[in-house]
Design an enzyme around this catalytic site. Structure first.
Site, PDB file in Angstrom:
ATOM      1  N   ASP A 174     -24.041  47.051  22.728  1.00 21.36           N
ATOM      2  CA  ASP A 174     -24.835  46.497  23.817  1.00 21.36           C
ATOM      3  C   ASP A 174     -24.105  46.745  25.134  1.00 21.36           C
ATOM      4  O   ASP A 174     -22.896  46.533  25.236  1.00 21.36           O
ATOM      5  CB  ASP A 174     -25.047  44.996  23.605  1.00 21.36           C
ATOM      6  N   ASN A 182     -29.908  46.198  36.316  1.00 25.24           N
ATOM      7  CA  ASN A 182     -31.286  46.577  36.649  1.00 25.24           C
ATOM      8  C   ASN A 182     -31.809  45.772  37.833  1.00 25.24           C
ATOM      9  O   ASN A 182     -32.514  46.305  38.709  1.00 25.24           O
ATOM     10  CB  ASN A 182     -32.205  46.362  35.443  1.00 25.24           C
ATOM     11  N   ASP A 191     -32.430  53.532  33.944  1.00 28.72           N
ATOM     12  CA  ASP A 191     -32.825  54.557  32.974  1.00 28.72           C
ATOM     13  C   ASP A 191     -31.828  55.713  32.961  1.00 28.72           C
ATOM     14  O   ASP A 191     -31.510  56.266  31.903  1.00 28.72           O
ATOM     15  CB  ASP A 191     -34.225  55.086  33.308  1.00 28.72           C
ATOM     16  N   ASP A 218     -31.127  47.872  25.981  1.00 23.08           N
ATOM     17  CA  ASP A 218     -29.802  48.442  26.219  1.00 23.08           C
ATOM     18  C   ASP A 218     -28.938  48.381  24.959  1.00 23.08           C
ATOM     19  O   ASP A 218     -27.719  48.404  25.040  1.00 23.08           O
ATOM     20  CB  ASP A 218     -29.101  47.705  27.368  1.00 23.08           C
TER      21      ASP A 218
END
Length: 307
Positions: A174, A182, A191, A218
């Site tokens: 992770d 983000n 992205d 993620d």
């Protein structure tokens, strides 16, 4: 009079058939070719006649001898063969041919040829579309890695390919604080980070025994078919350390990331399914995320099928 009407009827079929029709001798000489044959081969009737069967059929087609042999034995044949247009341009076609005798007992043969070029193109397009749909169904669009569905399917196959001497292993990875990233930088930059990280994993784990997938958001997952506790822990720590020092910087700012990894190793022949194993690795990753930028390992305590 009836005979003349029949001749006219057969002439209409010969002249207006959309398929190529060749009147031939069994040994391969061509006597007549209809307009469709001339269009198909891009030749005049005289050119077709002068070439004969051997000049129209690709002599390297391995199916040719079998088709001729079958017709000699049974008097007819239906087969797919490769033919040659003007300038030796090959094309696929379906041929039906039969041998018959006229009133004077002379042997003749007729060849009806249907061009399969368009049909093959459609077939290839459908096959390609099916392959692309299968890829889309099993791969993540953003990173190109296997998605959850594709990963689970392939892992189940690999778990069935049991060999002795090593354990199975699983890493659940992770990216730390990715939601905050983000929120700060936007999903487009997010992205790019996911794609870069996926590419790093692919390049780092190029081996037959490792399978990499994007598990969602993620989270990334790696399955190992042949590994050991020490080997997998060392690999997980190596991945964590390299990511910590990787430069994900853009043109305008410096970007550094860390990851948390849940590690588990389990013996082959286990009496459990992949969902339970992933759930266990997920709990290990949850413990790693409590610390962040860390690796947490715990081996599954499960029952072997054959014990």
């Amino acid at each position: 009079m009836i005979f003349d009407k029949n001749l006219e009827f057969y002439k209409l079929i010969f002249d207006y058939s959309l398929d190529a029709i060749l009147l031939t001798s069994p040994e391969g000489k061509i006597h007549r070719a209809n307009d469709s044959a001339c269009k198909m081969f891009d030749m005049t009737e005289n050119e077709i006649i002068s070439l004969g069967r051997n000049g129209l059929v690709d002599p390297t087609d391995p199916r040719l001898k079998d088709a001729i042999r079958y017709r000699e034995q049974y008097g007819y044949v239906k087969a797919e063969l490769t033919f040659l247009r003007r300038n030796q341009i090959p094309f696929p076609a379906m041929i039906t041919s039969s041998i018959f005798k006229d009133r004077k007992k002379k042997l003749w043969s007729v060849m009806i040829i249907r061009d399969l070029t368009e049909a093959k193109e459609v077939e290839n397009s459908l096959r390609q579309a099916k392959a692309e749909n299968e890829i889309m169904a099993t791969h993540d669009f953003l990173t190109g890695l296997l998605n959850r569905r594709g990963f689970m399917k392939r892992v189940e196959e690999m778990m069935g390919e049991v060999s002795d001497g090593f354990d199975f292993g699983l890493l659940l990875i992770d990216i730390d604080y990715f939601k905050e990233f983000n929120d700060k930088h936007g999903h487009i930059k997010g992205d790019y980070i996911l794609k870069d990280f996926a590419e790093y994993l692919k390049q780092s784990l190029i081996e037959d025994d490792a399978l990499v997938g994007r598990f969602g958001g993620d989270e990334f997952i790696v399955f190992f078919r042949n590994t050991s506790e020490i080997e997998l822990n060392n690999l997980a720590e190596n991945i964590r350390s390299k990511v910590e020092h990787m430069d994900f910087s853009s043109e305008t700012e410096e970007i550094n990331l860390t990851i948390s990894i849940g590690v588990t190793v389990f013996p082959k022949g286990v009496d459990t399914d992949i969902d339970d194993i992933i759930s266990f690795a997920d709990s290990n990753m949850y413990r790693a995320k409590k610390v962040r930028n860390s690796v947490y390992y715990k081996k599954m305590d499960i029952t072997l099928k054959d014990l």
